[in-house]
Design a protein around this motif. Structure first.
Motif, mmCIF file in Angstrom:
data_model
loop_
_atom_site.group_PDB
_atom_site.id
_atom_site.type_symbol
_atom_site.label_atom_id
_atom_site.label_comp_id
_atom_site.label_asym_id
_atom_site.label_seq_id
_atom_site.Cartn_x
_atom_site.Cartn_y
_atom_site.Cartn_z
ATOM 1 N N GLU A 1 47.741 50.526 37.428
ATOM 2 C CA GLU A 1 48.006 52.418 36.440
ATOM 3 C C GLU A 1 47.633 52.050 35.410
ATOM 4 O O GLU A 1 46.441 52.780 34.905
ATOM 5 C CB GLU A 1 49.693 51.963 36.796
ATOM 6 C CG GLU A 1 50.614 50.934 35.995
ATOM 7 C CD GLU A 1 50.846 49.536 36.442
ATOM 8 O OE1 GLU A 1 51.916 48.950 36.022
ATOM 9 O OE2 GLU A 1 50.201 49.577 37.310
ATOM 10 N N VAL A 2 47.391 50.880 34.783
ATOM 11 C CA VAL A 2 46.455 50.989 32.890
ATOM 12 C C VAL A 2 45.424 51.725 34.204
ATOM 13 O O VAL A 2 44.745 52.054 33.314
ATOM 14 C CB VAL A 2 46.506 49.682 32.818
ATOM 15 C CG1 VAL A 2 45.889 50.177 31.309
ATOM 16 C CG2 VAL A 2 47.873 49.727 31.883
ATOM 17 N N ILE A 3 44.288 50.617 34.334
ATOM 18 C CA ILE A 3 43.016 51.510 34.789
ATOM 19 C C ILE A 3 43.541 52.355 35.223
ATOM 20 O O ILE A 3 41.974 53.834 35.178
ATOM 21 C CB ILE A 3 42.662 50.265 36.519
ATOM 22 C CG1 ILE A 3 42.770 48.968 34.741
ATOM 23 C CG2 ILE A 3 41.361 50.737 36.060
ATOM 24 C CD1 ILE A 3 41.900 48.199 33.831
ATOM 25 N N SER B 1 48.350 42.187 37.643
ATOM 26 C CA SER B 1 46.703 42.374 36.414
ATOM 27 C C SER B 1 45.578 42.767 37.383
ATOM 28 O O SER B 1 45.663 41.183 37.544
ATOM 29 C CB SER B 1 46.275 41.595 35.202
ATOM 30 O OG SER B 1 47.516 42.595 33.737
ATOM 31 N N LEU B 2 44.866 43.255 37.263
ATOM 32 C CA LEU B 2 43.515 42.938 37.814
ATOM 33 C C LEU B 2 42.588 42.669 37.312
ATOM 34 O O LEU B 2 42.259 42.339 35.599
ATOM 35 C CB LEU B 2 43.033 44.499 38.141
ATOM 36 C CG LEU B 2 43.218 45.582 38.986
ATOM 37 C CD1 LEU B 2 42.784 47.358 38.550
ATOM 38 C CD2 LEU B 2 43.621 44.960 40.356
ATOM 39 N N ASN B 3 41.700 41.520 37.678
ATOM 40 C CA ASN B 3 40.849 40.604 36.997
ATOM 41 C C ASN B 3 39.287 40.898 37.329
ATOM 42 O O ASN B 3 38.877 41.227 38.609
ATOM 43 C CB ASN B 3 41.061 39.464 37.635
ATOM 44 C CG ASN B 3 40.216 38.593 36.843
ATOM 45 O OD1 ASN B 3 39.764 38.962 35.626
ATOM 46 N ND2 ASN B 3 40.432 36.257 36.940
ATOM 47 N N PRO B 4 38.424 41.086 36.618
ATOM 48 C CA PRO B 4 36.699 41.592 36.700
ATOM 49 C C PRO B 4 36.505 40.836 37.245
ATOM 50 O O PRO B 4 35.687 40.906 37.878
ATOM 51 C CB PRO B 4 36.493 41.821 34.895
ATOM 52 C CG PRO B 4 37.874 41.961 34.397
ATOM 53 C CD PRO B 4 39.068 41.572 35.098
ATOM 54 N N ALA B 5 36.357 39.736 37.182
ATOM 55 C CA ALA B 5 35.702 38.788 37.942
ATOM 56 C C ALA B 5 35.702 38.809 39.422
ATOM 57 O O ALA B 5 35.020 38.299 40.012
ATOM 58 C CB ALA B 5 36.511 37.334 37.449
#
Length: 176
Positions: free
Chosen positions: A31-33, A101-105
């Motif tokens: 939801e943040v992204i 949290s989503l992780n960019p990796a």
């Protein structure tokens, strides 16, 4: 346009204005992204923007990378002392994981063709080179990803005086 991540510079300690979850385990929650993605959509419409050059510092680098992965209008990505793999970061620092949290990796392979330049601080004890190495390993080989270490920069210091020269460095998909 400068965008901070939720609660980044807030001195507010009220749960209503800055919920603890968004400062801790949900820093990069979907939801943040989504909220940042909507904001970029609104900016693009309001100002007739057809391409964004995203720059993220520390945790903001994660937000920028996650936005770049999902959007078609991001033309470059630059990060400064970027936490681009919070799982690796949290293991290094022996702190709690952030499963919400989503992780960019985890999305790195989708960024392989996006021109990027990642800047590390030689004196940074917070975001160490292993974090970027983990992100790059998850991405795989790419001619579009470049990195530079600024020897005298720490996590929060030593960047401002170098920024004009760093911003002028090429962000492209050429072999160096």
């Amino acid at each position: 346009i400068y965008l901070a991540r939720p609660c980044q510079y807030s001195m507010l300690n009220t749960a209503l204005l800055c919920p603890r979850d968004y400062w801790t385990g949900k820093r990069f929650a979907p939801e943040v992204i989504d909220a940042y993605d909507d904001l970029l959509d609104n900016l693009a419409r309001a100002y007739n923007i057809d391409g964004f050059e995203l720059i993220g510092f520390s945790g903001g680098a994660a937000v920028a990378a996650l936005l770049a992965e999902r959007r078609e209008d991001v033309v470059t990505l630059r990060t400064v002392a970027g936490n681009l793999d919070h799982a690796a970061f949290n293991r290094l620092h022996r702190v709690s994981p952030m499963p919400q949290s989503l992780n960019p990796a985890d999305k790195a392979a989708r960024l392989v063709h996006l021109p990027q330049h990642h800047f590390l601080g030689g004196r940074d004890k917070i975001v160490r080179p292993e974090v970027l190495q983990s992100f790059r390993a998850a991405m795989g080989p790419s001619r579009c990803v470049h990195q530079s270490t600024i020897a005298e920069a720490g996590h929060n210091d030593g960047w401002a005086e170098h920024w004009p020269a760093l911003l002028a460095r090429p962000v492209d998909c050429e072999a160096r």
